[in-house]
Design a protein around this motif. Structure first.
Motif, PDB file in Angstrom:
ATOM      1  N   VAL A 184       0.852  -1.193   0.000  1.00  0.00           N
ATOM      2  CA  VAL A 184       0.000   0.000   0.000  1.00  0.00           C
ATOM      3  C   VAL A 184       0.887   1.244   0.000  1.00  0.00           C
ATOM      4  O   VAL A 184       1.726   1.423   0.894  1.00  0.00           O
ATOM      5  N   PHE A 185       0.688   2.094  -1.022  1.00  0.00           N
ATOM      6  CA  PHE A 185       1.325   3.407  -1.111  1.00  0.00           C
ATOM      7  C   PHE A 185       0.280   4.463  -0.736  1.00  0.00           C
ATOM      8  O   PHE A 185      -0.906   4.314  -1.067  1.00  0.00           O
ATOM      9  N   TYR A 186       0.733   5.547  -0.124  1.00  0.00           N
ATOM     10  CA  TYR A 186      -0.236   6.539   0.361  1.00  0.00           C
ATOM     11  C   TYR A 186       0.377   7.933   0.399  1.00  0.00           C
ATOM     12  O   TYR A 186       1.565   8.104   0.710  1.00  0.00           O
ATOM     13  N   CYS A 187      -0.427   8.930   0.067  1.00  0.00           N
ATOM     14  CA  CYS A 187      -0.097  10.329   0.349  1.00  0.00           C
ATOM     15  C   CYS A 187      -1.325  10.984   0.961  1.00  0.00           C
ATOM     16  O   CYS A 187      -2.455  10.547   0.722  1.00  0.00           O
ATOM     17  N   PHE A 188      -1.113  12.026   1.743  1.00  0.00           N
ATOM     18  CA  PHE A 188      -2.255  12.672   2.391  1.00  0.00           C
ATOM     19  C   PHE A 188      -2.962  13.626   1.425  1.00  0.00           C
ATOM     20  O   PHE A 188      -2.389  14.124   0.456  1.00  0.00           O
ATOM     21  N   GLY A 189      -4.242  13.874   1.732  1.00  0.00           N
ATOM     22  CA  GLY A 189      -5.019  14.889   1.030  1.00  0.00           C
ATOM     23  C   GLY A 189      -5.341  16.030   1.965  1.00  0.00           C
ATOM     24  O   GLY A 189      -4.726  16.178   3.031  1.00  0.00           O
ATOM     25  N   ASN A 190      -6.319  16.820   1.621  1.00  0.00           N
ATOM     26  CA  ASN A 190      -6.664  17.956   2.476  1.00  0.00           C
ATOM     27  C   ASN A 190      -7.467  17.538   3.706  1.00  0.00           C
ATOM     28  O   ASN A 190      -7.307  18.110   4.785  1.00  0.00           O
ATOM     29  N   HIS A 191      -8.313  16.520   3.596  1.00  0.00           N
ATOM     30  CA  HIS A 191      -9.135  16.124   4.743  1.00  0.00           C
ATOM     31  C   HIS A 191      -8.282  15.629   5.912  1.00  0.00           C
ATOM     32  O   HIS A 191      -8.646  15.831   7.072  1.00  0.00           O
ATOM     33  N   GLU A 192      -7.165  14.995   5.615  1.00  0.00           N
ATOM     34  CA  GLU A 192      -6.305  14.510   6.697  1.00  0.00           C
ATOM     35  C   GLU A 192      -5.680  15.649   7.500  1.00  0.00           C
ATOM     36  O   GLU A 192      -5.196  15.430   8.612  1.00  0.00           O
ATOM     37  N   THR A 193      -5.669  16.868   6.958  1.00  0.00           N
ATOM     38  CA  THR A 193      -5.058  17.993   7.663  1.00  0.00           C
ATOM     39  C   THR A 193      -6.043  18.760   8.537  1.00  0.00           C
ATOM     40  O   THR A 193      -5.648  19.688   9.242  1.00  0.00           O
ATOM     41  N   THR A 229       5.367   5.480   1.957  1.00  0.00           N
ATOM     42  CA  THR A 229       5.145   6.908   1.709  1.00  0.00           C
ATOM     43  C   THR A 229       6.372   7.578   1.113  1.00  0.00           C
ATOM     44  O   THR A 229       6.467   8.806   1.093  1.00  0.00           O
ATOM     45  N   THR A 230       7.321   6.792   0.635  1.00  0.00           N
ATOM     46  CA  THR A 230       8.553   7.308   0.025  1.00  0.00           C
ATOM     47  C   THR A 230       8.769   6.603  -1.315  1.00  0.00           C
ATOM     48  O   THR A 230       8.132   5.577  -1.596  1.00  0.00           O
ATOM     49  N   PRO A 231       9.654   7.104  -2.186  1.00  0.00           N
ATOM     50  CA  PRO A 231       9.920   6.429  -3.457  1.00  0.00           C
ATOM     51  C   PRO A 231      10.349   4.982  -3.226  1.00  0.00           C
ATOM     52  O   PRO A 231      11.156   4.692  -2.335  1.00  0.00           O
ATOM     53  N   HIS A 232       9.812   4.093  -4.043  1.00  0.00           N
ATOM     54  CA  HIS A 232      10.020   2.661  -3.805  1.00  0.00           C
ATOM     55  C   HIS A 232      10.014   1.939  -5.146  1.00  0.00           C
ATOM     56  O   HIS A 232       9.156   2.184  -6.004  1.00  0.00           O
ATOM     57  N   VAL A 237       9.222  -1.408 -11.122  1.00  0.00           N
ATOM     58  CA  VAL A 237       8.517  -0.147 -11.369  1.00  0.00           C
ATOM     59  C   VAL A 237       8.771   0.785 -10.184  1.00  0.00           C
ATOM     60  O   VAL A 237       8.576   0.391  -9.029  1.00  0.00           O
ATOM     61  N   TRP A 238       9.209   2.021 -10.471  1.00  0.00           N
ATOM     62  CA  TRP A 238       9.349   3.011  -9.412  1.00  0.00           C
ATOM     63  C   TRP A 238       7.999   3.657  -9.125  1.00  0.00           C
ATOM     64  O   TRP A 238       7.267   4.032 -10.060  1.00  0.00           O
ATOM     65  N   VAL A 239       7.671   3.798  -7.848  1.00  0.00           N
ATOM     66  CA  VAL A 239       6.461   4.517  -7.431  1.00  0.00           C
ATOM     67  C   VAL A 239       6.904   5.656  -6.519  1.00  0.00           C
ATOM     68  O   VAL A 239       7.607   5.431  -5.526  1.00  0.00           O
ATOM     69  N   VAL A 240       6.494   6.878  -6.880  1.00  0.00           N
ATOM     70  CA  VAL A 240       7.001   8.072  -6.188  1.00  0.00           C
ATOM     71  C   VAL A 240       5.835   8.942  -5.723  1.00  0.00           C
ATOM     72  O   VAL A 240       5.107   9.494  -6.555  1.00  0.00           O
ATOM     73  N   PRO A 241       5.639   9.099  -4.404  1.00  0.00           N
ATOM     74  CA  PRO A 241       4.606  10.024  -3.909  1.00  0.00           C
ATOM     75  C   PRO A 241       5.081  11.467  -3.995  1.00  0.00           C
ATOM     76  O   PRO A 241       6.282  11.748  -3.857  1.00  0.00           O
ATOM     77  N   ILE A 242       4.151  12.378  -4.238  1.00  0.00           N
ATOM     78  CA  ILE A 242       4.439  13.815  -4.264  1.00  0.00           C
ATOM     79  C   ILE A 242       3.436  14.504  -3.349  1.00  0.00           C
ATOM     80  O   ILE A 242       2.228  14.478  -3.603  1.00  0.00           O
ATOM     81  N   ARG A 324      14.508   3.066 -19.827  1.00  0.00           N
ATOM     82  CA  ARG A 324      14.273   3.342 -18.418  1.00  0.00           C
ATOM     83  C   ARG A 324      13.337   2.316 -17.777  1.00  0.00           C
ATOM     84  O   ARG A 324      12.492   1.715 -18.442  1.00  0.00           O
ATOM     85  N   VAL A 325      13.483   2.190 -16.477  1.00  0.00           N
ATOM     86  CA  VAL A 325      12.492   1.480 -15.672  1.00  0.00           C
ATOM     87  C   VAL A 325      11.244   2.360 -15.598  1.00  0.00           C
ATOM     88  O   VAL A 325      11.351   3.582 -15.436  1.00  0.00           O
ATOM     89  N   PRO A 326      10.040   1.793 -15.738  1.00  0.00           N
ATOM     90  CA  PRO A 326       8.822   2.611 -15.666  1.00  0.00           C
ATOM     91  C   PRO A 326       8.687   3.317 -14.316  1.00  0.00           C
ATOM     92  O   PRO A 326       9.162   2.826 -13.285  1.00  0.00           O
ATOM     93  N   VAL A 327       8.017   4.480 -14.334  1.00  0.00           N
ATOM     94  CA  VAL A 327       7.823   5.285 -13.129  1.00  0.00           C
ATOM     95  C   VAL A 327       6.352   5.679 -13.017  1.00  0.00           C
ATOM     96  O   VAL A 327       5.741   6.130 -13.996  1.00  0.00           O
ATOM     97  N   ILE A 328       5.794   5.501 -11.835  1.00  0.00           N
ATOM     98  CA  ILE A 328       4.456   6.001 -11.498  1.00  0.00           C
ATOM     99  C   ILE A 328       4.621   7.045 -10.405  1.00  0.00           C
ATOM    100  O   ILE A 328       5.256   6.776  -9.385  1.00  0.00           O
ATOM    101  N   THR A 329       4.092   8.238 -10.613  1.00  0.00           N
ATOM    102  CA  THR A 329       4.023   9.233  -9.541  1.00  0.00           C
ATOM    103  C   THR A 329       2.575   9.385  -9.109  1.00  0.00           C
ATOM    104  O   THR A 329       1.642   9.049  -9.850  1.00  0.00           O
ATOM    105  N   PHE A 330       2.385   9.902  -7.887  1.00  0.00           N
ATOM    106  CA  PHE A 330       1.013  10.159  -7.456  1.00  0.00           C
ATOM    107  C   PHE A 330       0.983  11.302  -6.458  1.00  0.00           C
ATOM    108  O   PHE A 330       1.940  11.547  -5.719  1.00  0.00           O
TER     109      PHE A 330
END
Length: 512
Positions: A184-193, A229-232, A237-242, A324-330
């Motif tokens: 599970v990858f996760y980043c916060f939204g506005n409701h969490e703040t 919650t960090t690049p992995h 496949v790289w998954v990168v939260p922003i 390149r290795v594929p990259v997904i950002t979110f």
């Protein structure tokens, strides 16, 4: 049923959907077309036969008409009309030289792509990446949806923010997602703040005096649960939260405009007047919606460990694109304005002032992803822009928004609304979905933010003198109708709640 944005109203009775025991198969490929040519000529020419020399039928097929495909021979389509004006049947050209005259409700480029069923037949990939956002487990129905979700094998889930309000809710939801998915990858939204609402609910987890302290407590919750919650790098496949926050000057498109010689019936409210964040967050001296606040929250990328990027990822970015290795950002917030409907399609025309961030875009462009997942708007979305990135959003949203989706396209898949597969470790992109109303609308019309031709529901709320975009251009599914008796019954179950939700949105806009 027109697609419309909505806020987050109070809890309502359960949606009453039938629960899935396993992921549903994809809906059948569309064989319906929308007429997008002949805007200034009364529609497109219809002929009795496939040949361009065959006799012309009486009358043209109107702009915005919906037709069912009976036969397709090159660029010639034999159709049966489902909605609009013109001959009931006949032959039309779907293309004239380089100009499109008709497009499928789900164009071929989006209908093609991998499906979980096809992947299983050819040998399942090591990892399939799924996306979801705006789960809002503070709504009881949404929490029940999550509890009933089946387990996904060989899976990774990207949760693009707005999981809940209190940390207690977010903790519970992340635990449930970890039971359903391998990663599970996760980043916060506005409701969490929000910290003026959820303090009491979180006494057992953490104490915090402002939104920055709550974000630090949230980071520790994620660490304790081993939520990523960090690049992995996973399955090649790289998954990168922003991480980020919106700022109002991100919206550089003009305000809603009345047609020449007219005025708006009333001025839409300022974004800060309807944004709950203005009252629910505490940012010290920083003002919500300001560039200064967006810059400060952008600094969370370093605090959470998203940046600096790992050396292996930087090395990957320096390679030729094809190797390149594929990259997904979110991210939760939007990096580009093209991922938001124009103001002439929004119940709250100033909504774009509280959805996007230049800071998110800069970080995303640094990573040069193949796919970017986002949330926040509550609009399903699938669009590839001029940077070559495929942008996808798959929000659960509020129960009222779910009812509108189901009434519009009453399939079992839309009712279940499981996380959507977007990519896999074999490098496959996954097929789109017909429910992505607004992004599909832009396969039928150009983006023209200065236009005063509005969606009917927008004109009704803000400028009744404005010309209207045909509803079938925005969302053709209401005209197509259910495709089975089961779908017809499903639409009936959700129709009243959907219509009630639309009426409330119109009423809120008029009051505003």
């Amino acid at each position: 049923q027109s697609p419309i944005p909505a806020g987050c109203p109070d809890a309502r009775p359960s949606l009453g959907r039938a629960r899935a025991g396993a992921p549903r198969s994809a809906v059948a490929m569309s064989h319906f077309w929308v007429i997008i040519g002949g805007v200034d000529r009364g529609g497109v020419i219809v002929r009795e036969g496939a040949e361009l020399t065959s006799p012309a039928a009486e009358g043209r097929l109107s702009y915005g008409a919906i037709v069912e495909e009976l036969e397709l021979v090159g660029d010639r389509l034999r159709y049966r009309k489902r909605a609009g004006d013109g001959p009931e049947e006949g032959w039309i050209s779907v293309r004239l030289q380089s100009k499109e005259l008709a497009v499928r409700t789900l164009p071929d480029a989006l209908a093609q792509g991998m499906t979980p069923e096809a992947a299983a037949r050819t040998g399942p990939p090591e990892v399939t990446f799924y996306a979801i956002s705006d789960v809002h487990v503070e709504r009881r129905e949404n929490l029940e949806w999550l509890k009933a979700m089946p387990k996904f094998e060989r899976s990774a889930l990207i949760v693009a923010g707005d999981l809940g309000v209190s940390l207690t809710q977010v903790d519970a939801a992340l635990r449930l997602f970890k039971d359903k998915f391998d990663h599970v990858f996760y980043c916060f939204g506005n409701h969490e703040t929000w910290c003026k609402i959820s303090v009491a609910a979180d006494n057992a987890i953490a104490s915090y005096s402002d939104s920055f302290e709550k974000l630090e407590a949230l980071r520790r919750v994620c660490q304790n649960l081993n939520v990523i919650t960090t690049p992995h790098l996973l399955g090649g496949v790289w998954v990168v939260p922003i991480l980020g926050w919106y700022h109002s000057d991100w919206d550089r498109e003009p305000p809603l405009r009345a047609p020449a010689g007219s005025e708006l019936d009333r001025q839409p409210p300022a974004a800060e007047d309807f944004a709950t964040d203005t009252h629910a967050c505490k940012w010290g001296v920083l003002k919500n919606g300001s560039r200064d606040l967006a810059k400060a929250v952008d600094g969370q990328n370093e605090l959470w460990g998203c940046w600096p990027l790992p050396e292996d990822l930087l090395d990957n970015l320096n390679r030729p694109r094809q190797s390149r290795v594929p990259v997904i950002t979110f991210s939760h917030f939007l990096p580009r304005i093209e991922l938001m409907p124009e103001k002439r399609f929004l119940f709250q025309p100033n909504l774009p002032r509280i959805v996007g961030s230049d800071f998110v875009r800069r970080r995303m462009e640094t990573v040069q992803p193949d796919v970017h997942v986002f949330g926040h708007t509550h609009f399903p979305w699938d669009m590839t822009l001029d940077d070559g990135v495929r942008y996808r959003s798959w929000p659960l949203g509020t129960p009222e928004e779910q009812a509108r989706r189901i009434a519009s396209l009453p399939t079992a898949e839309v009712e279940d609304w499981l996380p959507i597969p977007i990519f896999d470790s074999d490098g496959n992109h996954y097929r789109s979905h017909e429910i992505c109303w607004f992004s599909l609308m832009y396969t039928r019309i150009a983006r023209e933010p200065e236009s005063s031709v509005m969606a009917g529901y927008v004109a009704e709320a803000w400028c009744r003198a404005a010309p209207r975009v045909p509803e079938t251009i925005i969302n053709p599914h209401g005209a197509i109708g259910p495709r089975s008796e089961e779908d017809r019954q499903r639409r009936e179950r959700y129709q009243d709640r959907s219509l009630g939700s639309v009426k409330r949105e119109v009423g809120r806009a008029k009051v505003g």
